[in-house]
Design an enzyme around this catalytic site. Structure first.
Site, PDB file in Angstrom:
ATOM      1  N   ASP A   5      -6.173  -0.706  -2.161  1.00 37.55           N
ATOM      2  CA  ASP A   5      -5.479  -0.943  -1.176  1.00 37.55           C
ATOM      3  C   ASP A   5      -6.036  -2.480  -0.301  1.00 37.55           C
ATOM      4  O   ASP A   5      -7.141  -2.807  -0.559  1.00 37.55           O
ATOM      5  CB  ASP A   5      -5.567   0.139  -0.132  1.00 37.55           C
ATOM      6  CG  ASP A   5      -4.476   0.000   0.965  1.00 37.55           C
ATOM      7  OD1 ASP A   5      -3.530  -0.569   0.891  1.00 37.55           O
ATOM      8  OD2 ASP A   5      -4.699   0.675   2.140  1.00 37.55           O
ATOM      9  N   HIS A  17      -0.816  -9.116  -4.537  1.00 39.61           N
ATOM     10  CA  HIS A  17      -0.520  -7.986  -5.631  1.00 39.61           C
ATOM     11  C   HIS A  17      -1.010  -8.528  -7.118  1.00 39.61           C
ATOM     12  O   HIS A  17      -1.728  -7.856  -7.811  1.00 39.61           O
ATOM     13  CB  HIS A  17       0.817  -7.479  -5.841  1.00 39.61           C
ATOM     14  CG  HIS A  17       1.389  -6.856  -4.723  1.00 39.61           C
ATOM     15  ND1 HIS A  17       0.489  -5.628  -3.771  1.00 39.61           N
ATOM     16  CD2 HIS A  17       2.424  -6.965  -3.612  1.00 39.61           C
ATOM     17  CE1 HIS A  17       0.880  -5.371  -2.862  1.00 39.61           C
ATOM     18  NE2 HIS A  17       2.151  -5.873  -2.664  1.00 39.61           N
ATOM     19  N   SER A  35       4.733   7.511  -4.274  1.00 35.91           N
ATOM     20  CA  SER A  35       6.233   8.089  -4.117  1.00 35.91           C
ATOM     21  C   SER A  35       6.753   7.327  -2.589  1.00 35.91           C
ATOM     22  O   SER A  35       7.751   7.517  -2.589  1.00 35.91           O
ATOM     23  CB  SER A  35       6.019   9.589  -4.169  1.00 35.91           C
ATOM     24  OG  SER A  35       5.343   9.988  -3.455  1.00 35.91           O
ATOM     25  N   LEU A  66     -12.080   4.241 -23.241  1.00 40.73           N
ATOM     26  CA  LEU A  66     -11.659   4.802 -21.733  1.00 40.73           C
ATOM     27  C   LEU A  66     -10.178   5.368 -22.002  1.00 40.73           C
ATOM     28  O   LEU A  66      -9.396   4.598 -22.489  1.00 40.73           O
ATOM     29  CB  LEU A  66     -11.947   3.370 -21.180  1.00 40.73           C
ATOM     30  CG  LEU A  66     -11.379   3.312 -19.775  1.00 40.73           C
ATOM     31  CD1 LEU A  66     -12.334   4.037 -18.787  1.00 40.73           C
ATOM     32  CD2 LEU A  66     -11.218   1.813 -19.303  1.00 40.73           C
ATOM     33  N   ARG A  97     -11.652   4.212  -2.066  1.00 45.00           N
ATOM     34  CA  ARG A  97     -10.377   3.497  -1.470  1.00 45.00           C
ATOM     35  C   ARG A  97     -10.786   2.260  -0.884  1.00 45.00           C
ATOM     36  O   ARG A  97     -11.785   1.849   0.070  1.00 45.00           O
ATOM     37  CB  ARG A  97      -9.838   4.397  -0.556  1.00 45.00           C
ATOM     38  CG  ARG A  97      -8.349   3.588  -0.040  1.00 45.00           C
ATOM     39  CD  ARG A  97      -7.807   4.628   1.029  1.00 45.00           C
ATOM     40  NE  ARG A  97      -6.449   3.459   1.391  1.00 45.00           N
ATOM     41  CZ  ARG A  97      -5.362   4.242   1.781  1.00 45.00           C
ATOM     42  NH1 ARG A  97      -5.172   5.359   1.760  1.00 45.00           N
ATOM     43  NH2 ARG A  97      -4.404   3.376   1.941  1.00 45.00           N
ATOM     44  N   SER A 130      -3.646   9.383   1.514  1.00 44.29           N
ATOM     45  CA  SER A 130      -2.035   8.586   1.079  1.00 44.29           C
ATOM     46  C   SER A 130      -1.469   9.478  -0.122  1.00 44.29           C
ATOM     47  O   SER A 130      -0.810   8.737  -0.823  1.00 44.29           O
ATOM     48  CB  SER A 130      -2.164   7.260   0.851  1.00 44.29           C
ATOM     49  OG  SER A 130      -2.972   6.499   2.056  1.00 44.29           O
ATOM     50  N   GLU A 138     -16.275  13.034  -4.680  1.00 40.52           N
ATOM     51  CA  GLU A 138     -17.190  12.537  -3.802  1.00 40.52           C
ATOM     52  C   GLU A 138     -16.281  11.175  -3.247  1.00 40.52           C
ATOM     53  O   GLU A 138     -15.825  10.469  -4.116  1.00 40.52           O
ATOM     54  CB  GLU A 138     -18.430  11.844  -4.216  1.00 40.52           C
ATOM     55  CG  GLU A 138     -19.393  13.075  -4.709  1.00 40.52           C
ATOM     56  CD  GLU A 138     -19.986  13.914  -3.379  1.00 40.52           C
ATOM     57  OE1 GLU A 138     -20.117  13.244  -2.255  1.00 40.52           O
ATOM     58  OE2 GLU A 138     -20.190  15.044  -3.528  1.00 40.52           O
TER      59      GLU A 138
HETATM   60  C1  IPE Z   1      -1.758   3.747  -1.086  1.00 40.28           C
HETATM   61  O1  IPE Z   1      -1.515   2.631  -0.448  1.00 40.28           O
HETATM   62  C2  IPE Z   1      -0.906   3.608  -2.157  1.00 40.28           C
HETATM   63  C3  IPE Z   1      -1.151   2.803  -3.198  1.00 40.28           C
HETATM   64  C4  IPE Z   1      -2.454   2.103  -3.151  1.00 40.28           C
HETATM   65  C5  IPE Z   1      -0.569   2.662  -4.421  1.00 40.28           C
HETATM   66  P1  IPE Z   1      -0.694   2.309   0.885  1.00 40.28           P
HETATM   67  O2  IPE Z   1      -1.219   0.950   1.303  1.00 40.28           O
HETATM   68  O3  IPE Z   1       0.724   2.387   0.580  1.00 40.28           O
HETATM   69  O4  IPE Z   1      -0.917   3.483   2.115  1.00 40.28           O
HETATM   70  P2  IPE Z   1      -0.829   3.745   3.271  1.00 40.28           P
HETATM   71  O5  IPE Z   1       0.805   3.735   3.449  1.00 40.28           O
HETATM   72  O6  IPE Z   1      -1.165   2.712   4.276  1.00 40.28           O
HETATM   73  O7  IPE Z   1      -1.287   4.937   3.578  1.00 40.28           O
HETATM   74  C1  IPE Z   2      -2.014  -2.022  -2.045  1.00 38.11           C
HETATM   75  O1  IPE Z   2      -1.902  -2.979  -1.369  1.00 38.11           O
HETATM   76  C2  IPE Z   2      -1.083  -2.233  -3.250  1.00 38.11           C
HETATM   77  C3  IPE Z   2       0.266  -1.166  -3.097  1.00 38.11           C
HETATM   78  C4  IPE Z   2       0.547  -0.206  -2.259  1.00 38.11           C
HETATM   79  C5  IPE Z   2       1.218  -1.349  -4.174  1.00 38.11           C
HETATM   80  P1  IPE Z   2      -1.128  -3.028   0.031  1.00 38.11           P
HETATM   81  O2  IPE Z   2       0.342  -3.681  -0.208  1.00 38.11           O
HETATM   82  O3  IPE Z   2      -0.812  -1.764   0.683  1.00 38.11           O
HETATM   83  O4  IPE Z   2      -1.928  -3.994   0.937  1.00 38.11           O
HETATM   84  P2  IPE Z   2      -2.052  -3.841   2.730  1.00 38.11           P
HETATM   85  O5  IPE Z   2      -2.489  -2.369   2.656  1.00 38.11           O
HETATM   86  O6  IPE Z   2      -0.719  -4.118   2.984  1.00 38.11           O
HETATM   87  O7  IPE Z   2      -3.005  -4.831   3.086  1.00 38.11           O
HETATM   88 MG    MG Z   3      -1.793  -0.824   2.013  1.00 37.29          MG
END
Ligand code: IPE
Ligand code: IPE
Ligand code: MG
Length: 252
Positions: free
Chosen positions: A26, A43, A72, A137, A192, A200, A211
């Protein structure tokens, strides 16, 4: 060690290397925003991080790595971001499959693949088939994955068994064999990035005794040192699975 009703079978020794690391990647969007770049740039940089983390896992003999790439719920994002993410996923599949294979990596994708365009599912199929026998792996991407979806689809598959095969008082194992990650041990370490403290809808069943490690570092900045820090934190923890500390120490 006494075995309770938990699905977690063995208690790893304190200080051991995690066998399975599961990561919510994230913070890509925020990484890009601080650089006045479009979210998709974050990304893209995130894909580079994935390469580094795979390499670091191989170097440390970690046999299973599972990454949450698209939930999802992520379809709720603006259409142009979803489209760009799909293009990036397709491009990464096209580029990386051979390299994964050359490196002895077994590649898998978990999630509801029916929502992806045929080109993507075709590459997934080719990649999984090509790398199926590799064992350096096992690298799993969770795409259009949700923990609740996983439990539901497992339940549906289990219910399709004949009533003779499936006892009414079925056990955890009856269901667990149909979960998307049934080929892997439950994650030892969950990471995370990006500073949020939530699951999430990631691996809800499988994280029962995992853990948890949270870091503010944004995914594009998560490097080998950050991974090492997470592993070191894991190695200092005493996993008890419901037992007392004394019981664990006697057994160890
Ligand atoms: C969780 O990240 C999903 C992935 C990393 C693929 P999000 O950024 O979408 O999570 P929320 O919506 O903030 O909880
Ligand atoms: C995680 O990064 C990647 C996906 C959920 C695809 P985000 O796109 O959620 O990045 P933030 O949370 O907005 O910074
Ligand atoms: Mg995010």
């Amino acid at each position: 060690m006494p075995q309770g009703p938990s699905s977690t079978r063995e208690i790893p020794e304190t200080g051991s290397i995690p066998k399975h690391i599961a990561i919510i990647m994230d913070g890509n969007g925020r990484w890009a925003k601080t650089r006045y770049m479009p979210r998709i740039a974050g990304h893209k940089q995130g894909v580079e991080t994935v390469r580094g983390v795979i390499k670091a896992c191989i170097e440390r003999n970690i046999p299973y790595l599972t990454l949450f790439a698209f939930s999802s719920e992520n379809w709720r994002r603006p259409a142009d971001e979803v489209t760009s993410l799909m293009q990036l996923f397709l491009g990464a599949l096209e580029q990386e499959i051979t390299r994964l294979h050359e490196n002895g990596i077994c590649f898998k994708v978990i999630g509801d693949l029916s929502k992806f365009e045929p080109k993507i599912t075709e590459f997934i199929r080719i990649g999984e088939q090509l790398t199926a026998e590799n064992n350096r792996l096992t690298f799993t991407i969770a795409a259009n994955y949700g923990g609740r979806w996983d439990i539901m689809q497992a339940m549906r598959k289990m219910m399709m068994q004949s009533t003779e095969e499936l006892p009414l008082n079925f056990e955890e194992e009856n269901l667990a064999q149909y979960l998307a990650l049934s080929y892997a041990p439950e994650p030892d370490l969950f990471i995370r990035t990006g500073g949020e403290y939530r699951i999430s809808n990631f691996l809800l069943w499988q994280l029962a005794y995992t853990e948890l490690y949270f870091t503010d570092t944004l995914w594009p900045d998560f490097d080998e040192h950050e991974l090492e820090r997470a592993i070191q934190s894991y190695q200092q923890r005493e996993r008890r699975f419901g037992c007392t500390s004394e019981q664990i120490q006697v057994a160890g």
